[in-house]
Design a protein around this motif. Structure first.
Motif, PDB file in Angstrom:
ATOM      1  N   ASP A  26      56.031  28.118  50.490  1.00 30.75           N
ATOM      2  CA  ASP A  26      56.545  26.904  51.115  1.00 30.75           C
ATOM      3  C   ASP A  26      57.463  27.188  52.300  1.00 30.75           C
ATOM      4  OD1 ASP A  26      58.555  27.973  49.615  1.00 30.75           O
ATOM      5  OD2 ASP A  26      59.119  26.112  48.630  1.00 30.75           O
ATOM      6  N   THR A  28      58.559  27.519  56.191  1.00 32.58           N
ATOM      7  CA  THR A  28      58.201  26.810  57.420  1.00 32.58           C
ATOM      8  C   THR A  28      58.959  27.405  58.601  1.00 32.58           C
ATOM      9  OG1 THR A  28      59.910  25.160  57.025  1.00 32.58           O
ATOM     10  CG2 THR A  28      57.691  24.608  56.304  1.00 32.58           C
ATOM     11  N   GLN A  67      62.855  29.311  54.144  1.00 32.10           N
ATOM     12  CA  GLN A  67      62.040  29.882  53.065  1.00 32.10           C
ATOM     13  C   GLN A  67      62.724  29.648  51.731  1.00 32.10           C
ATOM     14  OE1 GLN A  67      61.787  34.128  53.219  1.00 32.10           O
ATOM     15  NE2 GLN A  67      63.883  34.363  53.871  1.00 32.10           N
ATOM     16  N   SER A 131      52.164  30.503  56.051  1.00 27.69           N
ATOM     17  CA  SER A 131      52.782  29.192  56.267  1.00 27.69           C
ATOM     18  C   SER A 131      51.935  28.394  57.248  1.00 27.69           C
ATOM     19  CB  SER A 131      54.189  29.379  56.846  1.00 27.69           C
ATOM     20  OG  SER A 131      54.094  29.905  58.171  1.00 27.69           O
TER      21      SER A 131
END
Length: 142
Positions: A26, A28, A67, A131
């Motif tokens: 997850d 970004t 992160q 990502s």
């Protein structure tokens, strides 16, 4: 019928306890830039970002990212050059959930056929999960 429902409930509960792990990636990317300014101790927003890249000149490549699982281990740069997809990898150590990381002495060897480039960056975890992409446009000058 009761036996079937009980078996179904046991299966569902087993999946809930043992099969549902939080191992999705997850991370970004908030921003990526090149700069000639040493980023040490600066915020990403305070950096003088360079969009005109000179051939053979060293720059810092800076990434600002989030992160939550602290599992990003690489920044991947992907671009097209002379009809071929090229990829560069920059390793990193996850230190904070929200972090700015940089690499020094990054330079481009610009061919006569290359001018404007669309660079796509990804974060990657140790399992190879990537990502969402972050796109950066730069002008290359020989």
């Amino acid at each position: 019928m009761k036996k079937f429902i009980k078996c179904l409930m046991v299966l569902v509960l087993s999946l809930c306890f043992f099969g549902c792990k939080n191992d999705f990636f997850d991370a970004t990317i908030s921003g990526v830039c090149y700069t000639s300014q040493n980023p040490y101790g600066l915020h990403f927003e305070d950096l003088e970002q360079v969009s005109d890249i000179q051939n053979g000149v060293n720059y810092y490549l800076v990434a600002d990212f989030n992160q939550p699982n602290m599992d990003a281990v690489k920044l991947i740069l992907r671009y097209y050059s002379n009809g071929t997809v090229r990829e560069s990898q920059y390793t990193m150590t996850p230190e904070y959930e929200q972090q700015i990381t940089w690499w020094s002495n990054v330079h481009w060897d610009v061919g006569s056929y290359e001018y404007n480039k669309e660079l796509t960056f990804y974060l990657e975890d140790g399992n190879g999960n990537r990502s969402n992409p972050y796109t950066l446009h730069v002008n290359l000058w020989p």
